[in-house]
Design a protein around this motif. Sequence first.
Motif, PDB file in Angstrom:
ATOM      1  N   LEU A 148       0.364  -1.188  -0.158  1.00 14.60           N
ATOM      2  CA  LEU A 148      -0.006  -0.414  -0.062  1.00 14.60           C
ATOM      3  C   LEU A 148       0.488   1.272  -0.374  1.00 14.60           C
ATOM      4  CD1 LEU A 148      -3.032  -1.169   2.530  1.00 14.60           C
ATOM      5  CD2 LEU A 148      -3.140  -0.885   0.073  1.00 14.60           C
ATOM      6  N   ILE A 149       2.157   1.121   0.758  1.00 13.17           N
ATOM      7  CA  ILE A 149       2.937   2.389   0.906  1.00 13.17           C
ATOM      8  C   ILE A 149       3.264   2.437  -0.387  1.00 13.17           C
ATOM      9  CG2 ILE A 149       4.964   3.369   1.328  1.00 13.17           C
ATOM     10  CD1 ILE A 149       4.078   1.394   4.399  1.00 13.17           C
ATOM     11  N   PHE A 150       3.867   1.780  -1.077  1.00  9.25           N
ATOM     12  CA  PHE A 150       4.310   1.910  -3.018  1.00  9.25           C
ATOM     13  C   PHE A 150       3.435   2.023  -3.740  1.00  9.25           C
ATOM     14  CE2 PHE A 150       5.195   0.129  -6.820  1.00  9.25           C
ATOM     15  CZ  PHE A 150       6.475   0.257  -7.036  1.00  9.25           C
ATOM     16  N   LEU A 151       2.166   2.174  -3.400  1.00 11.87           N
ATOM     17  CA  LEU A 151       0.960   1.845  -5.010  1.00 11.87           C
ATOM     18  C   LEU A 151       1.112   3.583  -4.146  1.00 11.87           C
ATOM     19  CD1 LEU A 151      -1.307  -1.058  -4.156  1.00 11.87           C
ATOM     20  CD2 LEU A 151       0.312  -0.304  -6.568  1.00 11.87           C
ATOM     21  N   LYS A 152       0.652   4.440  -2.645  1.00 14.50           N
ATOM     22  CA  LYS A 152      -0.126   5.585  -2.591  1.00 14.50           C
ATOM     23  C   LYS A 152       1.263   6.669  -3.459  1.00 14.50           C
ATOM     24  CE  LYS A 152      -3.238   4.599   0.644  1.00 14.50           C
ATOM     25  NZ  LYS A 152      -4.081   4.105   1.661  1.00 14.50           N
ATOM     26  N   GLY A 153       2.251   6.049  -2.818  1.00 19.47           N
ATOM     27  CA  GLY A 153       4.283   7.389  -3.368  1.00 19.47           C
ATOM     28  C   GLY A 153       4.593   7.617  -2.135  1.00 19.47           C
ATOM     29  N   LEU A 172      15.275   1.248   6.597  1.00 17.41           N
ATOM     30  CA  LEU A 172      15.109   1.635   4.594  1.00 17.41           C
ATOM     31  C   LEU A 172      14.014   3.503   4.709  1.00 17.41           C
ATOM     32  CD1 LEU A 172      14.101  -1.177   3.075  1.00 17.41           C
ATOM     33  CD2 LEU A 172      15.400  -0.550   2.365  1.00 17.41           C
ATOM     34  N   MET A 173      13.558   3.319   5.878  1.00 18.03           N
ATOM     35  CA  MET A 173      12.492   4.519   5.762  1.00 18.03           C
ATOM     36  C   MET A 173      12.652   5.686   6.722  1.00 18.03           C
ATOM     37  SD  MET A 173       8.321   3.255   6.013  1.00 18.03           S
ATOM     38  CE  MET A 173       8.968   2.525   7.913  1.00 18.03           C
ATOM     39  N   ALA A 174      14.209   5.329   7.716  1.00 20.08           N
ATOM     40  CA  ALA A 174      14.854   6.732   8.501  1.00 20.08           C
ATOM     41  C   ALA A 174      15.795   7.606   7.748  1.00 20.08           C
ATOM     42  CB  ALA A 174      15.984   6.195   9.444  1.00 20.08           C
ATOM     43  N   ASP A 175      15.376   9.268   8.104  1.00 21.52           N
ATOM     44  CA  ASP A 175      15.384  10.175   7.273  1.00 21.52           C
ATOM     45  C   ASP A 175      16.842  10.991   8.535  1.00 21.52           C
ATOM     46  OD1 ASP A 175      15.620  11.586   4.711  1.00 21.52           O
ATOM     47  OD2 ASP A 175      14.014  13.505   5.726  1.00 21.52           O
ATOM     48  N   HIS A 176      16.886  10.283   8.844  1.00 21.45           N
ATOM     49  CA  HIS A 176      17.709  10.464  10.458  1.00 21.45           C
ATOM     50  C   HIS A 176      19.104   9.533  10.669  1.00 21.45           C
ATOM     51  CE1 HIS A 176      19.652  12.832  14.157  1.00 21.45           C
ATOM     52  NE2 HIS A 176      18.675  13.711  13.565  1.00 21.45           N
ATOM     53  N   PHE A 177      20.587  10.876  10.845  1.00 19.11           N
ATOM     54  CA  PHE A 177      21.461   9.630  10.974  1.00 19.11           C
ATOM     55  C   PHE A 177      21.451   8.901  12.070  1.00 19.11           C
ATOM     56  CE2 PHE A 177      23.790  10.814   6.951  1.00 19.11           C
ATOM     57  CZ  PHE A 177      23.858   9.998   6.238  1.00 19.11           C
ATOM     58  N   ILE A 178      20.662   9.198  12.839  1.00 21.50           N
ATOM     59  CA  ILE A 178      20.822   8.794  14.528  1.00 21.50           C
ATOM     60  C   ILE A 178      19.581   7.476  14.129  1.00 21.50           C
ATOM     61  CG2 ILE A 178      20.243   8.836  16.939  1.00 21.50           C
ATOM     62  CD1 ILE A 178      23.001  10.351  15.906  1.00 21.50           C
ATOM     63  N   THR A 186      10.260   7.232  -0.257  1.00 22.89           N
ATOM     64  CA  THR A 186      10.471   7.314  -1.911  1.00 22.89           C
ATOM     65  C   THR A 186      10.321   5.974  -2.480  1.00 22.89           C
ATOM     66  OG1 THR A 186      12.903   6.456  -1.912  1.00 22.89           O
ATOM     67  CG2 THR A 186      12.656   8.768  -0.670  1.00 22.89           C
ATOM     68  N   PRO A 187      10.187   6.279  -3.566  1.00 18.90           N
ATOM     69  CA  PRO A 187      10.046   5.309  -4.287  1.00 18.90           C
ATOM     70  C   PRO A 187      11.129   4.432  -4.501  1.00 18.90           C
ATOM     71  CG  PRO A 187       9.689   7.116  -6.009  1.00 18.90           C
ATOM     72  CD  PRO A 187      10.140   7.884  -4.580  1.00 18.90           C
ATOM     73  N   LEU A 188      12.111   4.374  -3.929  1.00 21.23           N
ATOM     74  CA  LEU A 188      13.163   3.103  -4.066  1.00 21.23           C
ATOM     75  C   LEU A 188      13.069   2.725  -3.112  1.00 21.23           C
ATOM     76  CD1 LEU A 188      15.305   1.763  -5.562  1.00 21.23           C
ATOM     77  CD2 LEU A 188      16.828   3.579  -4.516  1.00 21.23           C
ATOM     78  N   SER A 189      12.918   3.311  -1.887  1.00 25.18           N
ATOM     79  CA  SER A 189      12.420   2.238  -0.187  1.00 25.18           C
ATOM     80  C   SER A 189      11.293   1.589  -0.428  1.00 25.18           C
ATOM     81  CB  SER A 189      13.122   3.562   0.519  1.00 25.18           C
ATOM     82  OG  SER A 189      11.656   4.440   0.245  1.00 25.18           O
ATOM     83  N   SER A 190      10.701   2.487  -0.936  1.00 31.62           N
ATOM     84  CA  SER A 190       8.689   1.595  -0.746  1.00 31.62           C
ATOM     85  C   SER A 190       9.012   0.245  -1.712  1.00 31.62           C
ATOM     86  CB  SER A 190       7.629   2.950  -1.085  1.00 31.62           C
ATOM     87  OG  SER A 190       8.387   3.185  -2.676  1.00 31.62           O
ATOM     88  N   PHE A 191       9.777   0.660  -3.089  1.00 32.54           N
ATOM     89  CA  PHE A 191       9.518  -0.940  -3.625  1.00 32.54           C
ATOM     90  C   PHE A 191      10.185  -2.194  -2.638  1.00 32.54           C
ATOM     91  CE2 PHE A 191      12.344  -3.166  -7.287  1.00 32.54           C
ATOM     92  CZ  PHE A 191      10.832  -3.641  -7.531  1.00 32.54           C
ATOM     93  N   ILE A 192      11.734  -1.788  -2.740  1.00 36.96           N
ATOM     94  CA  ILE A 192      12.234  -2.730  -1.639  1.00 36.96           C
ATOM     95  C   ILE A 192      12.036  -2.950  -0.320  1.00 36.96           C
ATOM     96  CG2 ILE A 192      14.915  -2.822  -0.530  1.00 36.96           C
ATOM     97  CD1 ILE A 192      16.036  -0.726  -2.206  1.00 36.96           C
TER      98      ILE A 192
END
Length: 248
Positions: free
Chosen positions: A48-53, A125-131, A76-82
Amino acid sequence: MDLNLLFVPVFLPLAVGIVIFIMPRAVRVLPALLSLLTTAAVFTAALLIFLKGSADFHFPLFEIGKFTLSFDLLVTPLSSFILIFVGGFGFLISLYSLFYMMGKARLTEYYGFFLLALAGSSGVLMADHFIIFLIFWEIVTASLYFLITTGDPEAKVGATKTFAMLGGVDGCLLLGIGILWYLSNSFTISGIHIQVEGWLSGLAFILMMVAAITKAGAMPFHSWIPAASEGAPAPVTAFLPAAIDTLV
């Protein structure tokens, strides 16, 4: 995108894994069923996450000087695909484990750490903060160690080698992230934009590359995989070294 959907791949297996740890050991069937249902939910959420963008979530925690810690997720499209493959592998291995782990002594520990590894992989895959990324990365490393030890008695040797190698290169990852922060003054992964010039940026790339290929079991840092596989349960060998670590 519904934020509840975004949290499913990370927090659902994390919560169920903790519940399994505190569950009475006399209950033998329930951990396997909970694992199967949880991985099915993670796989469905990933689809569902991949389909919703694309989607993002930001929740500031605290700030000290130039250091800011916030729980940031970015799809992102790549991370949701993986993420689809992570959830898919998790479901298939959970289904296989229903029969393979039946009657095994350390059943509760196996399913608990299995779900923690799945949560950590989704978080990486989804983290956007390095810590936050590092926290999930270490959850996968620790879960791998304990999953290997649920196998035969000789599995502890392979688990120790695995933890030593992955723990060592995690230091490289930490140093590489530190260099990136020094160059950009930011821990936000999507917000880092540095010029690829000078020896510092090259060093950061090399350090993080060594950490990544070691965790993926790529040559020449692959020797922990045969060592871990000698006594580890077959689902562990399939789930982590061959699938999840390579994907993340």
